[in-house]
Scaffold this motif. Sequence first.
Motif, PDB file in Angstrom:
ATOM      1  N   TRP A 115       0.007  -7.249  -0.253  1.00 46.17           N
ATOM      2  CA  TRP A 115      -0.875  -6.226   0.313  1.00 46.17           C
ATOM      3  C   TRP A 115      -1.329  -6.618   1.716  1.00 46.17           C
ATOM      4  O   TRP A 115      -1.313  -5.804   2.637  1.00 46.17           O
ATOM      5  CB  TRP A 115      -2.109  -6.035  -0.575  1.00 46.17           C
ATOM      6  CG  TRP A 115      -1.858  -5.272  -1.826  1.00 46.17           C
ATOM      7  CD1 TRP A 115      -1.345  -5.762  -3.002  1.00 46.17           C
ATOM      8  CD2 TRP A 115      -2.106  -3.882  -2.051  1.00 46.17           C
ATOM      9  NE1 TRP A 115      -1.272  -4.766  -3.931  1.00 46.17           N
ATOM     10  CE2 TRP A 115      -1.731  -3.591  -3.381  1.00 46.17           C
ATOM     11  CE3 TRP A 115      -2.620  -2.856  -1.260  1.00 46.17           C
ATOM     12  CZ2 TRP A 115      -1.846  -2.319  -3.932  1.00 46.17           C
ATOM     13  CZ3 TRP A 115      -2.747  -1.584  -1.803  1.00 46.17           C
ATOM     14  CH2 TRP A 115      -2.361  -1.328  -3.123  1.00 46.17           C
ATOM     15  N   TYR A 120       0.821  -1.217   0.000  1.00 49.63           N
ATOM     16  CA  TYR A 120       0.000   0.000   0.000  1.00 49.63           C
ATOM     17  C   TYR A 120       0.853   1.265   0.000  1.00 49.63           C
ATOM     18  O   TYR A 120       0.497   2.268  -0.627  1.00 49.63           O
ATOM     19  CB  TYR A 120      -0.909  -0.044   1.225  1.00 49.63           C
ATOM     20  CG  TYR A 120      -1.634   1.248   1.547  1.00 49.63           C
ATOM     21  CD1 TYR A 120      -2.673   1.704   0.748  1.00 49.63           C
ATOM     22  CD2 TYR A 120      -1.281   1.997   2.672  1.00 49.63           C
ATOM     23  CE1 TYR A 120      -3.353   2.874   1.064  1.00 49.63           C
ATOM     24  CE2 TYR A 120      -1.960   3.162   2.997  1.00 49.63           C
ATOM     25  CZ  TYR A 120      -2.986   3.603   2.187  1.00 49.63           C
ATOM     26  OH  TYR A 120      -3.656   4.761   2.495  1.00 49.63           O
ATOM     27  N   THR A 177      -4.682   6.391  -2.464  1.00 48.45           N
ATOM     28  CA  THR A 177      -5.844   5.934  -1.709  1.00 48.45           C
ATOM     29  C   THR A 177      -7.133   6.438  -2.345  1.00 48.45           C
ATOM     30  O   THR A 177      -8.124   5.700  -2.448  1.00 48.45           O
ATOM     31  CB  THR A 177      -5.758   6.422  -0.251  1.00 48.45           C
ATOM     32  OG1 THR A 177      -4.501   6.029   0.306  1.00 48.45           O
ATOM     33  CG2 THR A 177      -6.877   5.840   0.587  1.00 48.45           C
ATOM     34  N   GLN A 233      -4.608  -0.093   4.225  1.00 51.33           N
ATOM     35  CA  GLN A 233      -3.638  -0.980   3.594  1.00 51.33           C
ATOM     36  C   GLN A 233      -4.217  -2.376   3.377  1.00 51.33           C
ATOM     37  O   GLN A 233      -3.780  -3.108   2.484  1.00 51.33           O
ATOM     38  CB  GLN A 233      -2.342  -1.051   4.411  1.00 51.33           C
ATOM     39  CG  GLN A 233      -2.405  -1.861   5.699  1.00 51.33           C
ATOM     40  CD  GLN A 233      -2.918  -1.074   6.884  1.00 51.33           C
ATOM     41  OE1 GLN A 233      -3.685  -0.126   6.737  1.00 51.33           O
ATOM     42  NE2 GLN A 233      -2.491  -1.467   8.075  1.00 51.33           N
TER      43      GLN A 233
END
Length: 521
Positions: free
Chosen positions: A270, A134, A158, A235
């Motif tokens: 991730w 992330y 984001t 994340q």
Amino acid sequence: MFSAQRLAVALSLLTLGYLTLPVLVFLAGWLWWPWALALTALTVTAFGILAKRILATPNLTGVRVDALVPWHTLLFSLLPLSAITLISGVGGYGPGNIDWVKHHAVLYDLTSQPWPVIYSLPGGRAALVYNVAYYLPAAVVGKAFGWAAANHALFATTLLGAWLVSLWLVVFCPRHALLAVGVFTFFSGMDSLGFLLHFPVPHRIDFLLHQTHIDWWTAAWQLPSHLTGIFWSPQHTFAAWLATALLLHVYWRDCHFGVEWFLIALLLFWSPFVAMGALPFVWVIRHMRTAPMPEAAPRTRWDRVPALAAIALAIVGILFYAAHYPEIPSDQFGVPQPATTPANGFFFAAKPPTQPSEWSAALQDYVICAALEFGLLAMVLTANRHALVPRERRVLLVSTLFLLGLMLFRYGFYNDLVMRASLPALFALSLLLVLALPQIRTPASRTIIALIFAFGMFTPLLSIRGNVESLSRAPSLWRCPQGIHLTVAASHYRRDYPLVLAQYLARTENIFFRVFAKSTP
């Protein structure tokens, strides 16, 4: 007007690219150059093959795809999650919560230190081993343009994730797109009802209204609302939503991309817990298809590249996380041991019941939590079978059974296993609610759904209220976070200091760092 089918093709490509890019950065930044070169070439080739398959997809079959979406609907659908992201704390936008101390510290170390990140602690060296995907695109920007730019880039990536999720909702529900985005934004289990039942104290309603984070009403489990995911753990959250959206698209629309295992391998970087939570949907795609597979095209030597890339990435990801310390050795790093240690494994083994009454109480907690968080909603949707097509009912069944089974196990002091691995199934349930809602006509079912949604809305509304109140006292919307190292930031958590560090520190003697990683001074 915009075709939902064309938008689905574009989103499939963008979602795959969004999840792949940080993994390519990881390979280039962490691995010894021969390994980096080989695995990067394999991953890029696999991505290219899958992208070609996506672009070659004929008109989609399956459910709910034959619609045109007005441009203004597309634009309005982006607003709710964009506004939430703007006040969430990501990149210094909005006040944020205590977890953003850790998030920004991870970003700062990735920005300011060589890769792999190695800490020199009082008793030795330890590596940063965490779900870093992330943060990596923003860290690249930060290395080039500085700490402030890294934070703006984290917000931008984001926000892009929020837009992609919003557009997937439009694709799945083109005729009720704005309803879909609204319901999704405020979707949550009935935490407020659980809070009132779990805390029989005087004036408990006043106590509830003064909270901003009530997902934790039961200490054993936390199944987060959608907004909790954005505010506390983006994340994990955005990767879970995007990967699940793509997997459901593959299943519901009979898309034969062969992307499933490659997607799971990407998710390891991730969030390993999210990768576990997405596995049931891979099983659905592989074993619950009702439409026949298309006639096989002539085989080429490139057909197996995505599978080979998935295997190679999975090996690297598993070895990377295997370096973790089960607990921080105080004699090596000079940090105090926590007063309590995580009780991992079968749920009832965490506090083994010895009396029938204790077994009854533990089972009661399990049933109440499951019912309030997702069970009652699943029962209402099952009772209205006509509102969902068969493929959607299969996803409802698999999602519900997975959540029921997942709650029987725990891992980590805060039971991160349930908290994160539940995200794909909760995304699927929220999407199924949106799909079924326009088709449910009976007053009793509509009333029950309205009550479920009303009790659930308390959780996101309290979170929004807390952030808005903090923002009203802040001098500006954006404030550059303080750049501090993770080992310093962890001290902000005082009592949980060693537990926080345990999430991030790992051995440098592990096979990953001895064989695959770059040498570090």
